[in-house]
Write a protein that holds these residues in place. Structure first.
Motif, short mmCIF file in Angstrom:
data_model
loop_
_atom_site.label_atom_id
_atom_site.label_comp_id
_atom_site.label_asym_id
_atom_site.label_seq_id
_atom_site.Cartn_x
_atom_site.Cartn_y
_atom_site.Cartn_z
N GLN A 166 76.01 80.43 97.61
CA GLN A 166 75.57 79.04 97.64
C GLN A 166 76.18 78.32 96.45
O GLN A 166 76.08 78.79 95.32
CB GLN A 166 74.05 78.96 97.56
CG GLN A 166 73.53 77.55 97.61
CD GLN A 166 72.01 77.50 97.66
OE1 GLN A 166 71.37 78.48 97.97
NE2 GLN A 166 71.46 76.36 97.36
N SER A 167 76.81 77.19 96.70
CA SER A 167 77.38 76.39 95.61
C SER A 167 76.53 75.15 95.39
O SER A 167 75.73 74.76 96.24
CB SER A 167 78.83 76.01 95.93
OG SER A 167 78.86 75.15 97.05
N ASP A 168 76.72 74.54 94.22
CA ASP A 168 76.00 73.30 93.97
C ASP A 168 76.82 72.11 94.46
O ASP A 168 77.92 72.27 94.99
CB ASP A 168 75.64 73.17 92.48
CG ASP A 168 76.86 73.05 91.58
OD1 ASP A 168 77.96 72.71 92.07
OD2 ASP A 168 76.72 73.28 90.38
N SER A 169 76.30 70.92 94.28
CA SER A 169 76.99 69.73 94.78
C SER A 169 77.90 69.08 93.74
O SER A 169 78.44 68.01 93.98
CB SER A 169 75.95 68.70 95.24
OG SER A 169 75.14 68.31 94.14
N GLN A 170 78.10 69.73 92.59
CA GLN A 170 78.84 69.13 91.49
C GLN A 170 80.30 69.56 91.40
O GLN A 170 81.17 68.74 91.28
CB GLN A 170 78.14 69.46 90.16
CG GLN A 170 76.72 68.96 90.09
CD GLN A 170 76.63 67.45 90.20
OE1 GLN A 170 77.38 66.75 89.53
NE2 GLN A 170 75.75 66.95 91.04
N PRO A 199 87.83 78.21 92.93
CA PRO A 199 88.58 79.04 93.85
C PRO A 199 87.72 79.98 94.67
O PRO A 199 88.17 80.53 95.65
CB PRO A 199 89.54 79.83 92.96
CG PRO A 199 89.32 79.41 91.57
CD PRO A 199 88.20 78.45 91.54
N GLY A 200 86.50 80.22 94.28
CA GLY A 200 85.66 81.14 95.03
C GLY A 200 85.88 82.57 94.60
O GLY A 200 86.19 82.85 93.46
#
Length: 77
Positions: free
Chosen positions: A6-10, A14-15
């Motif tokens: 899960q990533s944030d919206s900021q 590269p993952g």
């Protein structure tokens, strides 16, 4: 097994990349388990002697929903 990313919206990046493989249960040191007392101790395999190669341990610590868990590591080498 579940892997959750899960990533944030900021920010973006590269993952990651990962490998997975099946490991026979009899080739790994069996350790870990369920801890549900108010307090206790758990150690790496063979502590205080050296742990074996390929040891994989998972401890599940359960407390009441209105409680928190504090872990104090006494010795780490």
């Amino acid at each position: 097994m579940t892997i959750h990313f899960q990533s944030d919206s900021q920010n973006t990046g590269p993952g990651f990349t990962a490998n997975y493989y099946e490991v026979s249960a009899n080739k790994n040191t069996q350790c870990g388990g369920k801890l549900d007392d108010d307090s206790g101790t758990f150690t790496s395999p063979n502590y205080p002697r050296s742990y074996p190669n390929n040891a994989k341990c998972t401890w599940y610590i359960f407390v009441d929903s209105d409680e928190r868990i504090q872990i104090i590591f006494i010795d780490i080498q």
